[in-house]
Motif scaffolding. Structure first.
Motif, mmCIF file in Angstrom:
data_model
loop_
_atom_site.group_PDB
_atom_site.id
_atom_site.type_symbol
_atom_site.label_atom_id
_atom_site.label_comp_id
_atom_site.label_asym_id
_atom_site.label_seq_id
_atom_site.Cartn_x
_atom_site.Cartn_y
_atom_site.Cartn_z
ATOM 1 N N LYS A 265 -7.806 9.180 -11.642
ATOM 2 C CA LYS A 265 -9.082 9.086 -12.340
ATOM 3 C C LYS A 265 -10.095 8.219 -11.593
ATOM 4 C CE LYS A 265 -7.059 9.702 -16.954
ATOM 5 N NZ LYS A 265 -6.741 9.040 -18.247
ATOM 6 N N HIS A 266 -9.600 7.334 -10.702
ATOM 7 C CA HIS A 266 -10.484 6.426 -9.956
ATOM 8 C C HIS A 266 -10.151 6.518 -8.462
ATOM 9 C CE1 HIS A 266 -9.962 4.752 -14.043
ATOM 10 N NE2 HIS A 266 -11.238 4.442 -13.958
ATOM 11 N N PRO A 267 -10.297 7.700 -7.868
ATOM 12 C CA PRO A 267 -9.832 7.895 -6.482
ATOM 13 C C PRO A 267 -10.607 7.088 -5.449
ATOM 14 C CG PRO A 267 -11.117 9.787 -7.228
ATOM 15 C CD PRO A 267 -10.901 8.917 -8.435
ATOM 16 N N ASP A 268 -11.856 6.749 -5.748
ATOM 17 C CA ASP A 268 -12.647 5.991 -4.774
ATOM 18 C C ASP A 268 -12.489 4.481 -4.920
ATOM 19 O OD1 ASP A 268 -13.692 8.343 -3.703
ATOM 20 O OD2 ASP A 268 -15.299 8.410 -5.206
ATOM 21 N N ALA A 269 -11.852 4.051 -6.023
ATOM 22 C CA ALA A 269 -11.756 2.615 -6.287
ATOM 23 C C ALA A 269 -10.317 2.119 -6.350
ATOM 24 C CB ALA A 269 -12.459 2.280 -7.603
ATOM 25 N N SER A 270 -9.336 2.989 -6.099
ATOM 26 C CA SER A 270 -7.944 2.554 -6.227
ATOM 27 C C SER A 270 -7.032 3.382 -5.339
ATOM 28 C CB SER A 270 -7.484 2.656 -7.683
ATOM 29 O OG SER A 270 -7.544 3.995 -8.139
ATOM 30 N N VAL A 271 -5.898 2.794 -5.009
ATOM 31 C CA VAL A 271 -4.876 3.457 -4.212
ATOM 32 C C VAL A 271 -3.536 2.839 -4.585
ATOM 33 C CG1 VAL A 271 -5.080 1.816 -2.289
ATOM 34 C CG2 VAL A 271 -4.227 4.135 -1.848
ATOM 35 N N SER A 272 -2.455 3.589 -4.445
ATOM 36 C CA SER A 272 -1.129 3.097 -4.828
ATOM 37 C C SER A 272 -0.126 3.366 -3.715
ATOM 38 C CB SER A 272 -0.670 3.782 -6.120
ATOM 39 O OG SER A 272 0.635 3.380 -6.464
ATOM 40 N N PHE A 273 0.806 2.433 -3.539
ATOM 41 C CA PHE A 273 1.836 2.559 -2.514
ATOM 42 C C PHE A 273 3.214 2.313 -3.116
ATOM 43 C CE2 PHE A 273 -1.978 1.282 -0.252
ATOM 44 C CZ PHE A 273 -1.999 2.170 0.819
ATOM 45 N N LYS A 274 4.177 3.145 -2.727
ATOM 46 C CA LYS A 274 5.561 2.875 -3.101
ATOM 47 C C LYS A 274 6.080 1.664 -2.333
ATOM 48 C CE LYS A 274 6.777 7.714 -4.053
ATOM 49 N NZ LYS A 274 6.867 7.508 -5.514
ATOM 50 N N TYR A 275 5.723 1.603 -1.059
ATOM 51 C CA TYR A 275 6.210 0.522 -0.195
ATOM 52 C C TYR A 275 5.201 0.302 0.921
ATOM 53 C CZ TYR A 275 9.199 -1.989 3.131
ATOM 54 O OH TYR A 275 9.712 -2.913 3.998
ATOM 55 N N MET A 276 4.669 -0.887 1.015
ATOM 56 C CA MET A 276 3.692 -1.195 2.054
ATOM 57 C C MET A 276 4.340 -1.779 3.301
ATOM 58 S SD MET A 276 0.606 -2.864 -0.232
ATOM 59 C CE MET A 276 -0.581 -2.899 1.114
ATOM 60 N N GLY A 277 5.524 -2.324 3.164
ATOM 61 C CA GLY A 277 6.115 -3.088 4.252
ATOM 62 C C GLY A 277 5.614 -4.521 4.193
ATOM 63 N N GLN A 278 6.460 -5.453 4.617
ATOM 64 C CA GLN A 278 6.134 -6.871 4.452
ATOM 65 C C GLN A 278 4.861 -7.275 5.180
ATOM 66 O OE1 GLN A 278 8.626 -9.917 6.381
ATOM 67 N NE2 GLN A 278 8.881 -10.801 4.351
ATOM 68 N N LEU A 279 4.691 -6.846 6.406
ATOM 69 C CA LEU A 279 3.509 -7.243 7.177
ATOM 70 C C LEU A 279 2.238 -6.718 6.517
ATOM 71 C CD1 LEU A 279 2.075 -8.442 9.612
ATOM 72 C CD2 LEU A 279 2.615 -6.348 10.886
ATOM 73 N N ARG A 280 2.233 -5.464 6.125
ATOM 74 C CA ARG A 280 1.046 -4.894 5.496
ATOM 75 C C ARG A 280 0.775 -5.539 4.140
ATOM 76 N NH1 ARG A 280 4.029 -0.561 7.445
ATOM 77 N NH2 ARG A 280 3.111 0.567 9.214
ATOM 78 N N TYR A 281 1.841 -5.755 3.385
ATOM 79 C CA TYR A 281 1.689 -6.339 2.050
ATOM 80 C C TYR A 281 1.109 -7.750 2.116
ATOM 81 C CZ TYR A 281 3.042 -8.030 -2.613
ATOM 82 O OH TYR A 281 3.039 -8.575 -3.881
ATOM 83 N N LEU A 282 1.703 -8.597 2.950
ATOM 84 C CA LEU A 282 1.227 -9.977 3.034
ATOM 85 C C LEU A 282 -0.134 -10.074 3.710
ATOM 86 C CD1 LEU A 282 4.544 -11.873 3.870
ATOM 87 C CD2 LEU A 282 3.372 -11.729 1.673
ATOM 88 N N SER A 283 -0.396 -9.192 4.667
ATOM 89 C CA SER A 283 -1.725 -9.179 5.295
ATOM 90 C C SER A 283 -2.788 -8.801 4.271
ATOM 91 C CB SER A 283 -1.750 -8.191 6.464
ATOM 92 O OG SER A 283 -0.870 -8.592 7.493
ATOM 93 N N THR A 284 -2.474 -7.809 3.432
ATOM 94 C CA THR A 284 -3.398 -7.421 2.365
ATOM 95 C C THR A 284 -3.570 -8.549 1.368
ATOM 96 O OG1 THR A 284 -2.706 -5.102 2.606
ATOM 97 C CG2 THR A 284 -3.850 -5.702 0.577
ATOM 98 N N MET A 285 -2.461 -9.201 1.008
ATOM 99 C CA MET A 285 -2.512 -10.322 0.060
ATOM 100 C C MET A 285 -3.408 -11.443 0.585
ATOM 101 S SD MET A 285 0.690 -12.529 -1.465
ATOM 102 C CE MET A 285 1.287 -11.224 -2.535
ATOM 103 N N LYS A 286 -3.363 -11.674 1.864
ATOM 104 C CA LYS A 286 -4.170 -12.742 2.461
ATOM 105 C C LYS A 286 -5.668 -12.418 2.396
ATOM 106 C CE LYS A 286 -4.608 -15.312 6.840
ATOM 107 N NZ LYS A 286 -4.430 -16.664 6.262
#
Length: 391
Positions: A265-286
């Motif tokens: 319903k919000h394709p331009d404002a959201s995205v979902s991942f089953k698994y980002m991987g630690q580097l991608r996840y923590l880099s995004t978190m930062k």
């Protein structure tokens, strides 16, 4: 010639694997140790990203796989999965014959490994014991693993004292700090542009990283809380929402379906991942303005990175808080208000980060050094340590 000590590490999902990677690397540095690895749980599930492939890609040898998850995540199915886990770990441990097994955390997959060690009389070391998650049955699982374990590595002194309060011998309980601190301190983070190119992420005026897991002690409340969270997120303007899917818990698939519907319903404002991987996840978190949800990473990794957290509901009740964590009720208006407050708060200055209670950056090397030398003879009969005033 002396026999190399066989240390078997068990991982059941993305969360514990991310923390155990550095420990695996440290164990492999010791010539006197032979490191074994058992992979189980969500790692073997296509629905959760089949993350065993990521483990292989990281270069680790997998000695055994214990496939235990059923297609359903109902309470009955999870109970049956625990039974399958016991059967699988019985065979895996019998084949590998480890001198000591290392487990982390509070998952039911890890409980199955611990129970199998107990019956097969294999010494067990437990990492991150003594913590509390009042809104999930994970807490009871964590404490039961503590009672089956023979050595304990906690992330804070308060958690060390709680393990001792559970009757464990003080000389077997070590406050080593959090494995996550060391991982973050040595990580070469990805830039925003690299994340855009690698994952197709979009960044907006504000950005939120959202992880919301089931409240397993109250299924009805859990679904209502997820609906309230999604309603609050839909009220956020000029905001990019990055979801990571829920764990393999009861109701987890329902949560993920609700998240998928939100993204549609919000394709331009959201995205979902089953698994980002630690580097991608923590880099995004930062990089994001705030972490939102009820994951333990919002109370540990996010504060270490200086990112504000909106912690929803009671799932993490009992864990240590720092000022960058904003607790709120699982109600649409409260969540929305907490998100606004977190975004205004901004990232924590480096000078404050140095004072966090999770130790410095040597947890993995400290644990590996202890595993090399801790005595394994006569450890199975550990007794019960009474706190002062009891006899």
């Amino acid at each position: 010639m002396s026999v190399r000590r066989r240390i078997c590490v068990v991982t059941g999902g993305r969360a514990d694997y991310g923390l155990l990677r550095e420990l695996l690397d440290e164990l492999r540095l010791h010539d006197a140790l032979d490191t074994q690895l058992i992979v189980t749980g969500a790692h073997l599930s296509q629905a959760h990203g089949l993350t065993i492939d990521a483990i292989r890609a990281d270069g680790y040898r997998i000695d055994r796989e214990v496939d235990m998850l059923l297609a359903s995540d109902s309470p009955v199915a999870i109970t049956k999965s625990m039974g399958l886990g016991l059967i699988g770990f019985a065979d895996a441990l019998s084949a590998l014959q480890p001198h000591l097994v290392v487990v982390l955390g509070d998952r039911y997959e890890i409980w199955a490994a611990a129970a199998a060690c107990l019956i097969q009389q294999i010494p067990l070391a437990h990492v991150h014991g003594g913590e509390v998650t009042a809104g999930a049955f994970d807490e009871a699982i964590r404490h039961s693993i503590t009672k089956m374990a023979h050595y304990h590595f906690t992330s804070t002194e308060r958690y060390r004292q709680r393990v001792i309060q559970l009757g464990e011998q003080p000389e077997r309980v070590f406050n080593v700090g959090s494995l996550g601190v060391g991982i973050i301190s040595r990580m070469a983070f990805m830039t925003q542009q690299a994340l855009v190119e690698d994952m197709g992420l979009r960044f907006a005026t504000r950005n939120l990283l959202v992880t919301f897991h089931p409240v397993t002690l109250d299924e009805g409340a859990g679904l209502a809380q997820c609906k309230a969270l999604l309603a609050a997120l839909s009220d956020c303007q000029d905001t990019q929402i990055i979801f990571t899917e829920a764990n393999a818990d009861s109701m987890g698939s329902q949560f993920n379906s609700m998240i998928a519907d939100f993204v549609r319903k919000h394709p331009d404002a959201s995205v979902s991942f089953k698994y980002m991987g630690q580097l991608r996840y923590l880099s995004t978190m930062k990089l994001v303005d705030a972490v939102v949800g009820n994951s333990s990473s919002g109370l540990l990794e996010a504060p270490v990175l200086g990112t504000p957290t909106v912690n929803i509901g009671e799932r993490q009740a009992g864990r240590i808080r720092v000022p960058s964590v904003i607790d709120c009720d699982a109600e649409q208006g409260a969540i929305h208000a907490a998100i606004q407050s977190a975004c205004r708060l901004g990232h924590t200055p480096d000078a404050v980060l140095a004072e966090l209670p999770f130790g410095q950056d040597q947890a993995a090397s400290t644990i590996a050094g202890l595993l090399k030398k801790l005595p394994l003879e006569n450890v199975l009969m550990k007794g019960f340590h009474d706190i002062e005033g009891l006899s």
